[in-house]
Scaffold this motif. Structure first.
Motif, short mmCIF file in Angstrom:
data_model
loop_
_atom_site.label_atom_id
_atom_site.label_comp_id
_atom_site.label_asym_id
_atom_site.label_seq_id
_atom_site.Cartn_x
_atom_site.Cartn_y
_atom_site.Cartn_z
N TYR A 8 0.84 -1.20 0.00
CA TYR A 8 0.00 0.00 0.00
C TYR A 8 0.88 1.25 0.00
O TYR A 8 0.70 2.15 -0.82
CB TYR A 8 -0.92 -0.02 1.23
N ASP A 9 1.85 1.29 0.90
CA ASP A 9 2.75 2.45 0.98
C ASP A 9 3.53 2.66 -0.31
O ASP A 9 3.73 3.79 -0.76
CB ASP A 9 3.72 2.30 2.16
N ALA A 10 3.98 1.56 -0.92
CA ALA A 10 4.74 1.67 -2.17
C ALA A 10 3.88 2.26 -3.29
O ALA A 10 4.34 3.10 -4.06
CB ALA A 10 5.28 0.30 -2.58
N PHE A 11 2.61 1.84 -3.37
CA PHE A 11 1.71 2.40 -4.37
C PHE A 11 1.50 3.90 -4.15
O PHE A 11 1.56 4.70 -5.08
CB PHE A 11 0.35 1.70 -4.36
N VAL A 12 1.25 4.27 -2.91
CA VAL A 12 0.99 5.68 -2.60
C VAL A 12 2.23 6.53 -2.84
O VAL A 12 2.17 7.57 -3.50
CB VAL A 12 0.45 5.84 -1.16
N VAL A 67 -1.93 7.38 -6.77
CA VAL A 67 -3.10 8.26 -6.64
C VAL A 67 -3.09 9.31 -7.74
O VAL A 67 -4.10 9.53 -8.42
CB VAL A 67 -3.15 8.92 -5.25
N GLU A 68 -1.95 9.92 -7.96
CA GLU A 68 -1.84 10.95 -8.98
C GLU A 68 -2.04 10.36 -10.39
O GLU A 68 -2.70 10.96 -11.24
CB GLU A 68 -0.48 11.65 -8.89
N GLY A 69 -1.47 9.18 -10.64
CA GLY A 69 -1.63 8.54 -11.94
C GLY A 69 -3.06 8.16 -12.23
O GLY A 69 -3.57 8.38 -13.34
N LEU A 70 -3.72 7.57 -11.25
CA LEU A 70 -5.13 7.19 -11.42
C LEU A 70 -6.00 8.43 -11.59
O LEU A 70 -6.91 8.46 -12.44
CB LEU A 70 -5.60 6.37 -10.22
N SER A 71 -5.72 9.46 -10.82
CA SER A 71 -6.48 10.71 -10.93
C SER A 71 -6.29 11.33 -12.31
O SER A 71 -7.26 11.81 -12.92
CB SER A 71 -6.02 11.71 -9.85
N ASN A 72 -5.07 11.31 -12.80
CA ASN A 72 -4.79 11.87 -14.12
C ASN A 72 -5.58 11.15 -15.21
O ASN A 72 -6.12 11.78 -16.12
CB ASN A 72 -3.29 11.79 -14.41
#
Length: 148
Positions: free
Chosen positions: A6-10, A15-20
């Motif tokens: 989880y920490d590695a993904f964040v 979050v920024e990639g998915l939001s983009n």
């Protein structure tokens, strides 16, 4: 869920990639069937992934958290939502939730998705139940029926 993953993904910018992806891919709004297929499924999975990153996970058999309303102040009867002692926090999604609510472009994109519907305008009565509801109105168990 594994805290290190989880920490590695964040930390890695998930979050920024998915939001983009949700903000910049506009296939559904282009009235172009090809553009629709380029964006629809990736955006659906991006929203699911964001939800999973925004969630908190606890040290329970299933990873779910049990929340309780507790009285904070007897005088003004103020209550707050707190974790049950039976489900100690393992992964806190608060930082991801804050990133989401502070991203105005993402909130606009998510708002557009929430207002989409019905789920499918081209219902094939031979394949589905025919219920043509908005996503927030979908009923569990309605979907594909047995084919003849």
């Amino acid at each position: 869920n594994h805290a290190e993953n989880y920490d590695a993904f964040v930390r890695g910018g998930a979050v920024e990639g998915l939001s983009n992806l949700l903000v910049t891919c506009h296939g559904l709004y282009d009235n172009n069937a090809y553009a629709d297929t380029q964006c629809y499924y990736p955006q659906m999975w991006a929203m699911a992934a964001l939800q999973n990153l925004a969630a908190s996970y606890c040290k329970t058999e299933t990873g779910h958290c049990d929340w309780e309303w507790k009285m904070v102040n007897e005088t003004d009867k103020h209550t707050t939502l707190v974790l049950s002692d039976d489900s100690p926090l393992k992964i806190d999604g608060e930082a991801v939730r804050l990133k989401i609510v502070n991203d105005e472009d993402l909130l606009d994109a998510l708002g557009n998705w929430l207002c989409q519907g019905p789920v499918d305008d081209n219902v094939d009565p031979n394949r589905v139940s025919g219920l043509n509801q908005f996503p927030s109105e979908a009923i569990l168990g309605h979907g594909y029926e047995e084919l003849p």
